[in-house]
Scaffold this motif. Structure first.
Motif, mmCIF file in Angstrom:
data_model
loop_
_atom_site.group_PDB
_atom_site.id
_atom_site.type_symbol
_atom_site.label_atom_id
_atom_site.label_comp_id
_atom_site.label_asym_id
_atom_site.label_seq_id
_atom_site.Cartn_x
_atom_site.Cartn_y
_atom_site.Cartn_z
ATOM 1 N N THR A 206 0.369 -16.820 -23.394
ATOM 2 C CA THR A 206 -0.352 -15.840 -24.571
ATOM 3 C C THR A 206 -1.660 -16.246 -25.171
ATOM 4 O OG1 THR A 206 1.823 -14.326 -25.365
ATOM 5 C CG2 THR A 206 -0.234 -14.256 -26.427
ATOM 6 N N SER B 269 -1.803 -19.267 -28.097
ATOM 7 C CA SER B 269 -0.760 -19.938 -28.645
ATOM 8 C C SER B 269 -0.814 -21.348 -27.639
ATOM 9 C CB SER B 269 0.551 -19.605 -27.437
ATOM 10 O OG SER B 269 0.374 -18.925 -26.172
ATOM 11 N N PRO C 202 4.158 -13.632 -21.430
ATOM 12 C CA PRO C 202 4.432 -13.142 -22.748
ATOM 13 C C PRO C 202 5.878 -14.264 -22.833
ATOM 14 C CG PRO C 202 4.881 -10.875 -21.564
ATOM 15 C CD PRO C 202 4.417 -12.426 -20.905
ATOM 16 N N ASN D 62 7.962 -13.929 -25.591
ATOM 17 C CA ASN D 62 9.390 -12.398 -25.905
ATOM 18 C C ASN D 62 9.764 -11.651 -24.318
ATOM 19 O OD1 ASN D 62 10.754 -10.178 -27.019
ATOM 20 N ND2 ASN D 62 11.116 -10.746 -28.966
ATOM 21 N N SER E 234 8.554 -8.119 -26.005
ATOM 22 C CA SER E 234 7.110 -7.773 -26.360
ATOM 23 C C SER E 234 6.352 -8.739 -26.112
ATOM 24 C CB SER E 234 7.419 -8.901 -27.895
ATOM 25 O OG SER E 234 6.454 -8.445 -28.785
ATOM 26 N N ASP F 43 2.904 -9.557 -27.240
ATOM 27 C CA ASP F 43 2.559 -9.983 -27.912
ATOM 28 C C ASP F 43 1.247 -9.863 -27.670
ATOM 29 O OD1 ASP F 43 4.538 -12.323 -27.939
ATOM 30 O OD2 ASP F 43 4.143 -13.378 -26.391
ATOM 31 N N ASP G 201 -1.027 -8.858 -30.240
ATOM 32 C CA ASP G 201 -2.517 -9.694 -31.322
ATOM 33 C C ASP G 201 -3.325 -10.314 -30.443
ATOM 34 O OD1 ASP G 201 -0.545 -8.476 -33.063
ATOM 35 O OD2 ASP G 201 0.166 -10.901 -33.454
#
Length: 262
Positions: free
Chosen positions: A212, A215, A242, A244, A247, A249, A251
């Motif tokens: 991501t 990160s 990602p 997860n 999810s 990610d 943001d």
């Protein structure tokens, strides 16, 4: 206003491909891009696009044995007929998807001593593809891939890509991918600042492992500022894995939009 598309070969992979179209739009993306859609027929892909209403920004043409560590099609002497057949298949899917571009994967050269010969084949094949797509609205693009993840890849930097573009007879586009640049030791911010006009599409992922954005090790605020100040005005693709499974990610997407569309 920058537009963002979800790479459906990387995001929302916990659901089927038809469901990914809808999830991408529901998650705030403006369009989608595909890798190899050939598990579905031309008519099935057309139905997915029509049902979702998504902009299909791009997709990848057939790649031969490239995904199983082979050399692929586009640059390999003796495989020109296979490459031309892949162009025909790509044309059918381009029409069904109404895609902005189709990506022809360059491929590998197993023997560095043969690099010049492989480059000659690549240029000839790209000329064929450009002529075949000249009568439609879908453009032809290619992408430099890093040599860590793709040993022997024939075109591994934007500088090498520009050399290929200079030799072809037509509007060949180049994909800019932050992961590949970072792995090759190239600063994405400097590259987009200096050569934005070269790129037909932009893809985001952090280094070192296509994670991501935000990160890993890349300077994203610096990159977004350089991008905002550049001449690039095309789509921005999300091409990361990602952290997860359920999810994506996202943001980073809010951050990118706040800087780029300020």
């Amino acid at each position: 206003m920058y537009r963002f598309c979800a790479g459906l070969g990387h995001l929302f992979t916990h659901v089927t491909l038809p469901e990914r179209f809808d999830l991408a739009l529901d998650s705030g993306f403006d369009g989608v891009e595909l890798t190899l859609p050939y598990d579905y027929s031309v008519s099935e892909m057309a139905s997915m696009r029509e049902h979702s209403g998504a902009n299909v920004v791009g997709f990848t043409a057939p790649v031969g044995d490239f995904m199983t560590a082979g050399e692929g099609l586009a640059c390999v002497p003796g495989r020109q007929l296979e490459f031309r057949e892949s162009v025909g298949v790509a044309l059918e899917y381009a029409g069904a998807l109404q895609a902005d571009w189709v990506h022809f994967v360059v491929g590998r050269c197993g023997d560095p001593a043969l690099r010049a010969d492989y480059l000659d084949v690549l240029v000839d094949n790209f000329d064929f593809a450009l002529e075949a797509f000249a009568g439609v609205t879908t453009g032809v693009v290619f992408e430099p891939l890093n040599r860590r993840d793709f040993p022997g890849f024939l075109v591994s930097s934007p500088a090498q890509a520009r050399e290929v573009i200079a030799r072809v007879n037509g509007p060949l586009g180049c994909i800019f991918d932050t992961l590949h640049l970072g792995v090759e030791g190239i600063d994405p911010a400097r590259e987009i600042a200096d050569h934005a006009a070269c790129f037909a599409h932009l893809q985001l992922a952090d280094t070192p492992a296509r994670q991501t954005p935000g990160s890993g090790t890349l300077d994203w605020e610096g990159f977004y500022q350089a991008l905002a100040n550049s001449a690039y005005n095309g789509w921005i693709g999300a091409e990361y894995h990602p952290g997860n499974e359920h999810s994506e990610d996202l943001d980073w997407l809010t951050t990118a939009r706040s800087i780029l569309n300020a």
